[in-house]
Motif scaffolding. Structure first.
Motif, short mmCIF file in Angstrom:
data_model
loop_
_atom_site.label_atom_id
_atom_site.label_comp_id
_atom_site.label_asym_id
_atom_site.label_seq_id
_atom_site.Cartn_x
_atom_site.Cartn_y
_atom_site.Cartn_z
N MET A 179 44.66 25.91 78.96
CA MET A 179 44.17 25.45 80.27
C MET A 179 42.64 25.31 80.27
N GLU A 180 42.20 24.37 81.07
CA GLU A 180 40.75 24.19 81.27
C GLU A 180 40.24 25.26 82.24
N PRO A 181 38.89 25.52 82.24
CA PRO A 181 38.34 26.40 83.29
C PRO A 181 38.61 25.79 84.67
N LEU A 182 38.58 26.64 85.69
CA LEU A 182 38.79 26.16 87.06
C LEU A 182 37.78 25.08 87.41
N GLN A 183 38.26 24.06 88.13
CA GLN A 183 37.34 23.04 88.63
C GLN A 183 37.23 23.17 90.14
N VAL A 184 35.98 23.16 90.64
CA VAL A 184 35.79 23.33 92.09
C VAL A 184 36.16 22.05 92.82
N ASP A 185 36.91 22.21 93.89
CA ASP A 185 37.24 21.08 94.76
C ASP A 185 36.31 21.11 95.98
N VAL A 186 36.23 22.27 96.66
CA VAL A 186 35.40 22.39 97.88
C VAL A 186 34.79 23.80 97.93
N VAL A 187 33.53 23.88 98.38
CA VAL A 187 32.93 25.17 98.77
C VAL A 187 32.55 25.04 100.24
N HIS A 188 32.83 26.08 101.04
CA HIS A 188 32.52 25.99 102.47
C HIS A 188 32.01 27.35 102.95
N PHE A 189 30.93 27.33 103.77
CA PHE A 189 30.34 28.59 104.23
C PHE A 189 30.48 28.84 105.73
N TYR A 190 31.37 28.17 106.41
CA TYR A 190 31.56 28.41 107.86
C TYR A 190 30.22 28.52 108.61
N PRO A 191 29.41 27.45 108.60
CA PRO A 191 28.06 27.57 109.19
C PRO A 191 28.07 28.14 110.60
N LYS A 192 29.04 27.69 111.43
CA LYS A 192 29.02 28.13 112.83
C LYS A 192 29.48 29.58 112.97
N THR A 196 32.43 28.52 86.29
CA THR A 196 33.77 29.08 86.00
C THR A 196 34.03 29.02 84.50
N ARG A 197 34.74 30.06 84.01
CA ARG A 197 35.21 30.03 82.62
C ARG A 197 36.45 30.95 82.53
N GLN A 198 37.01 31.05 81.32
CA GLN A 198 38.18 31.91 81.12
C GLN A 198 37.86 32.97 80.08
N LYS A 199 38.51 34.11 80.26
CA LYS A 199 38.28 35.19 79.29
C LYS A 199 38.67 34.74 77.89
N SER A 200 39.64 33.83 77.84
CA SER A 200 40.20 33.43 76.55
C SER A 200 39.40 32.32 75.86
N SER A 201 38.34 31.79 76.55
CA SER A 201 37.63 30.65 75.93
C SER A 201 36.19 30.60 76.42
N PRO A 202 35.25 30.19 75.55
CA PRO A 202 33.84 30.14 75.97
C PRO A 202 33.49 28.90 76.82
N ALA A 203 34.39 27.92 76.94
CA ALA A 203 34.07 26.68 77.68
C ALA A 203 33.75 27.00 79.14
N ARG A 204 32.68 26.33 79.68
CA ARG A 204 32.29 26.60 81.07
C ARG A 204 32.39 25.33 81.89
N GLN A 205 32.61 25.52 83.18
CA GLN A 205 32.60 24.39 84.11
C GLN A 205 31.52 24.72 85.16
N ILE A 206 30.67 23.73 85.45
CA ILE A 206 29.57 24.00 86.40
C ILE A 206 29.71 23.09 87.62
N TYR A 207 29.56 23.69 88.80
CA TYR A 207 29.62 22.90 90.04
C TYR A 207 28.37 23.22 90.86
N ASP A 208 27.59 22.17 91.24
CA ASP A 208 26.41 22.37 92.08
C ASP A 208 26.74 22.02 93.52
#
Length: 705
Positions: A1-14, A125-137
């Protein structure tokens, strides 16, 4: 499996804004807010959704918060999302609250000393089983501000109810004008306007304050006092006091800070023009937006001690003509401003011995440099009050502003220094120190005025007040010399310049001096009376009238000398704010006793009346009626109103008005559409070619439809 990929980040501004006391910021009240505004040292909630389900055994999720482009230990927070994370006031943490397949909810805690500003977030994000990283800004802004509600924050205010005034109130008053006619000028701070926080960030970057210092309110407020004026580093406002404002906005026309900050951010150029209360209004907006409790302070009869003698010195020739310069200080003469406006900011002072926390004075009006730049403060009010000039910053300058003695000197060939002392006045400087009373706003009167002189100095003339000033003098060699001189002349005549209380524009006034001869011999006196128009910082504009003459006062007799000044003599020579100075001087032939005194007053102008013809209903067009009486015997031309309110679209509206015949009333209607429920405030200014600096304010309730 690939590292997790971010779909949405939300901080409930209100939702986060409510417990963080940031709900008033416009940016978090948009339909779908994209800006998060929280306070340091207090947890806030967020959620992240991935494109596949989260596997607790293999997936690692890391949050990296960064301030500025060169992350250091202080400006970066990096943590793993974990169930067992324990928050601590000195470090970052992220606690995992709940996992629903591919959605994780979490709570972030920040250090209570965190630098404030606009932070960015990266999710790794990454996995314990692999050094591959996924970056989301994460593309949205996350503002983290000072937290005066938190007992561990350096800006904490114990009486939290006062934070409604000193952080959350977006309208206030600035007291302007000479002592007898000072009045509250309404000012719209507008710190929650969408443009203000971005403008603050731009200012701090331009001031070049390192990111890691932006959590220290001492360094931050000192920087703010420097960057609100344009003197060193292309800051917000260009100061100008000469009445020539054609290529910008006259200081008296501004109704609030938002327009100034919006123009600064948009053009990235200094905004013309400001004077002390405009600087102070903008400082309050910036401090309150960032979460530093702040108030505007007006010192009536304010000294500018240019040579650190803790005195304000005026010099006269042998015949008692006033000199325009200081023969002992070629850099510049001391001056006395009718009034001067600065700010107090609230914080603990861990950098000083105990007892100096609380209100601190900062001044953004460029007068003198401090450590090579035009900045002033924060000076603890307690240190100013006790005359402790050894603690930082700029206590000596502020002590002189509120408590210097006024000394008058006359050229005297027989005196060792070339000058003998005419008199010294311990009561003249710092007569009242005014700020707005918390929780009250009086658009037309002065019910909201609070005199805080007791926080700056002991009662004038009391032993404690003299001791505090002498305490300051003790630390200064130059001040010691000035205070060592006392006059030993025969003084058997008393002179008194009569106060002028109120003069409405268009009316005449009289300058009178009472003279009493207490000796058993007659005395010949040379005297001069002058009426001058002055700028509020004490700079003379034009002599309106001057009379000189001789008078004989018999033994034990009373005489008076006076001069009448007509409206047509002063009207052409008035400068902005219509301040006048009357000066009187006298010298006695037989004893060489000399005397001088002066007094300031203001020619009074009418206010703008603001009325509402009907109830204001949210979202519905309505009209407000502005009216003004022309007090002059001439027509007003080139008339314009400016109206600012937090509850109408467009913030500041400008409105040209018709010419007004002599003594007639100008009535203008302004269409508005309220966009906020509850109480809203209107602040207005008026100018014409013949008459400027006219103000008005009103409050109104906006109802549901």
């Amino acid at each position: 499996m690939e590292p997790l990929q971010v779909d949405v980040v939300h901080f409930y501004p209100k939702e986060n804004a409510e417990p963080h006391n940031t709900l008033k910021f416009e940016a978090v009240n948009d339909e779908n807010p994209t800006t998060t505004i929280v306070r340091r040292g207090q947890p806030f909630n967020g959620v992240v959704r991935f494109t596949r389900p989260y596997d607790d055994n293999d997936d690692i999720v890391q949050l990296v918060f960064t301030l500025g482009d060169k992350p250091s230990m202080d400006t970066q927070g990096s943590m793993y999302l974990k169930y067992d994370s324990v928050p601590d006031i000195h470090s970052w943490s992220a606690k995992l609250l709940d996992v629903q397949e591919n959605t994780l909810s979490f709570v972030v805690s920040t250090p209570v000393t965190l630098p404030v500003g606009c932070w960015t977030l990266r999710v790794v994000t990454r996995q314990k089983s692999s050094p591959a990283r996924q970056i989301y800004d994460f593309e949205q802004d996350i503002y983290i501000l000072f937290n005066p509600w938190n007992p561990d924050d350096q800006t904490y205010m114990e009486d939290k109810s006062l934070l409604q005034e000193y952080v959350e109130n977006d309208v206030g008053k600035v007291w302007v004008g000479p002592i007898k006619t000072t009045r509250g000028k309404p000012w719209f701070y507008g710190q929650f306007d969408a443009v203000v926080l971005p403008a603050c960030m731009f200012m701090l970057d331009r001031a070049d304050i390192p990111f890691h210092q932006r959590g220290d309110p001492v360094k931050m407020t000192r920087t703010i006092s420097r960057i609100v004026n344009s003197n060193d580093d292309a800051g917000v406002l260009v100061g100008r006091w000469d009445g020539e404002y054609e290529d910008g906005t006259a200081p008296s026309e501004w109704t609030g800070s938002v327009e100034i900050l919006a123009q600064y951010l948009e053009t990235q150029q200094e905004v013309p023009y400001g004077q002390c209360w405009v600087f102070a209004g903008v400082v309050t907006t910036v401090c309150r937006a960032l979460g530093i409790p702040s108030r505007v302070v007006s010192n009536l009869v304010s000294a500018h001690d240019a040579n650190s003698s803790l005195t304000v010195d005026k010099y006269y020739t042998e015949t008692m003509e006033e000199l325009e310069f200081d023969p002992n200080n070629p850099q510049g003469a001391d001056s006395i401003w009718n009034y001067h406006v600065w700010n107090d900011v609230w914080m603990a002072r861990p950098d000083l011995p105990p007892g100096y926390g609380g209100w601190q004075a900062i001044d953004a009006t460029p007068q003198e440099t401090s450590s090579g730049m035009y900045q002033c403060g924060p000076a603890p009010l307690e240190a100013i009050k006790q005359g402790v000039i050894g603690v930082g910053h700029d206590v000596e300058f502020m002590l002189a502003s509120v408590n210097a003695d006024l000394m008058r000197w006359r050229q005297d060939p027989d005196a060792e220094t070339g000058y003998s002392m005419v008199d010294t006045n311990n009561y003249h400087i710092g007569r009242m120190i005014l700020t707005k009373k918390p929780f009250v706003f009086d658009p037309l009167g002065d019910e909201d005025r609070q005199d805080i002189i007791g926080e700056y100095k002991h009662r004038e003339g009391s032993a404690s007040e003299r001791m505090a000033l002498m305490n300051g003098v003790r630390y200064s060699e130059r001040a010691k010399r000035y205070y060592a001189v006392t006059s030993s002349l025969t003084n058997d005549l008393t002179f008194k310049l009569r106060d002028i209380d109120t003069v409405s524009i268009g009316n005449e006034f009289r300058v009178t001096v009472d003279i009493d001869n207490t000796s058993s011999e007659g005395r010949n006196i040379k005297a001069a009376l002058t009426a001058t128009s002055v700028f509020y910082n004490g700079v003379r504009a034009d002599i309106v009238k001057k009379v000189e003459g001789k008078i004989f006062v018999g033994p034990n007799q009373h005489e008076e000398i006076s001069v009448l000044v007509q409206a047509e003599e002063y009207l052409p020579k008035l400068v902005e704010y219509c301040n006048m100075k009357i000066s009187a001087m006298a010298i006695v032939d037989e004893t060489k006793q000399s005397w001088a005194d002066d007094d300031d007053f203001q020619i009074l102008k009418p206010n703008i009346l603001i009325k509402f013809n009907e109830d204001l209903i949210i979202g519905q067009p309505s009209t407000i009626v502005l009216s003004l009486v022309n007090p002059l015997e001439r027509t007003l031309t080139g008339c314009e109103f400016r109206v600012t309110s937090s509850g109408i679209a467009g913030r500041t509206l400008r409105l040209a008005a018709a010419d007004v015949a002599p003594r007639e009333t100008l009535i203008t209607e302004l269409p508005v559409q309220p966009n906020k429920l509850g109480k809203i405030n209107f602040v207005a200014t008026f100018k014409s070619t013949e008459l400027k600096d006219i103000n008005g304010a009103a409050s109104a309730e906006v109802f549901e439809g």
